[in-house]
Design an enzyme around this catalytic site. Structure first.
Site, PDB file in Angstrom:
ATOM      1  N   ASP A 109       0.899  -1.266  -0.124  1.00 41.08           N
ATOM      2  CA  ASP A 109       0.091   0.094   0.150  1.00 41.08           C
ATOM      3  C   ASP A 109       0.912   1.302  -0.023  1.00 41.08           C
ATOM      4  O   ASP A 109       1.436   1.615   1.185  1.00 41.08           O
ATOM      5  CB  ASP A 109      -1.046  -0.141   1.259  1.00 41.08           C
ATOM      6  CG  ASP A 109      -1.801   1.179   1.312  1.00 41.08           C
ATOM      7  OD1 ASP A 109      -2.324   1.708   0.358  1.00 41.08           O
ATOM      8  OD2 ASP A 109      -2.071   1.722   2.296  1.00 41.08           O
ATOM      9  N   GLU A 130      -1.306  -1.255  -5.011  1.00 35.76           N
ATOM     10  CA  GLU A 130      -2.447  -0.701  -5.057  1.00 35.76           C
ATOM     11  C   GLU A 130      -2.277   0.228  -6.448  1.00 35.76           C
ATOM     12  O   GLU A 130      -1.069   0.932  -6.587  1.00 35.76           O
ATOM     13  CB  GLU A 130      -2.854   0.136  -4.058  1.00 35.76           C
ATOM     14  CG  GLU A 130      -4.181   0.915  -4.089  1.00 35.76           C
ATOM     15  CD  GLU A 130      -4.667   1.696  -2.544  1.00 35.76           C
ATOM     16  OE1 GLU A 130      -5.305   0.757  -1.818  1.00 35.76           O
ATOM     17  OE2 GLU A 130      -4.244   2.701  -2.628  1.00 35.76           O
ATOM     18  N   ASP A 177      -2.457   0.663   7.345  1.00 37.05           N
ATOM     19  CA  ASP A 177      -1.688   0.925   6.188  1.00 37.05           C
ATOM     20  C   ASP A 177      -1.022  -0.538   5.941  1.00 37.05           C
ATOM     21  O   ASP A 177      -1.204  -1.062   4.587  1.00 37.05           O
ATOM     22  CB  ASP A 177      -0.554   1.771   6.138  1.00 37.05           C
ATOM     23  CG  ASP A 177      -0.955   3.213   5.992  1.00 37.05           C
ATOM     24  OD1 ASP A 177      -1.603   3.725   5.075  1.00 37.05           O
ATOM     25  OD2 ASP A 177      -0.749   4.133   7.146  1.00 37.05           O
TER      26      ASP A 177
END
Length: 173
Positions: free
Chosen positions: A8, A67, A139
């Protein structure tokens, strides 16, 4: 058996999560955050690259799931996110990892059941799916959710590939 590192990306905090997939069974291997506390962007990018490289060296994953960039309201934030994402991808590619990208809404839809899920919902579902005793940091939970999403789609691709090469597949009705 496949080991996946989920990333991420962020210019200040980059989450990572490592899971092992064996068929439909997922095993948690580790997670955390790479925090960059310096102000200048080149040093932050260097720290992200070094951190992701170290994680890859330690866990020896088979692939990376990361991502995709989304359109932020602030163009400067989007550029910084893109740079952080870029160095994470390069860290993976430099160690010969295939890299797979997933949109944030798809990750939330896959893990929680709705693309509009909030961070707490993602944390809760990651904790539940991986049978963790506590919720990971936000996160890190996002990174684990990205890895879980890859496992979900990887299983679908494996089933599709098996059907294509299976000589009996055409005879099944």
């Amino acid at each position: 058996m496949t080991i996946i590192v989920g990333i991420d990306p962020g210019s200040r905090v980059t989450g990572y999560g490592i899971i092992r997939q064996q068929g439909r069974h997922l095993t948690y291997l580790g997670s955390g955050c790479i925090r960059t506390v310096v102000d200048d962007m080149p040093t932050r990018l260097k720290l992200i690259y070094a951190g992701v490289s170290e994680i890859i060296t330690q866990f020896r994953p088979d692939c990376m799931a990361i991502e995709q960039v989304f359109m932020a309201k602030n163009p400067d934030s989007a550029l910084k996110l893109g740079q952080a994402r870029g160095v994470a991808i390069v860290a993976g590619v430099n160690q010969d990892l295939p890299v797979f990208e997933y949109a944030a809404r798809l990750v939330k839809q896959t893990v929680v059941g709705t693309g509009a899920a909030d961070k707490k919902q993602v944390q809760h579902m990651v904790r539940s799916l991986l049978k963790l005793s506590a919720s990971p940091q936000a996160d890190a939970a996002d990174a684990l959710a990205i890895a879980i999403t890859h496992c979900h789609f990887n299983q679908s691709l494996l089933r599709t590939s098996a059907a294509k090469v299976n000589p009996l597949a055409g005879r099944l009705r």
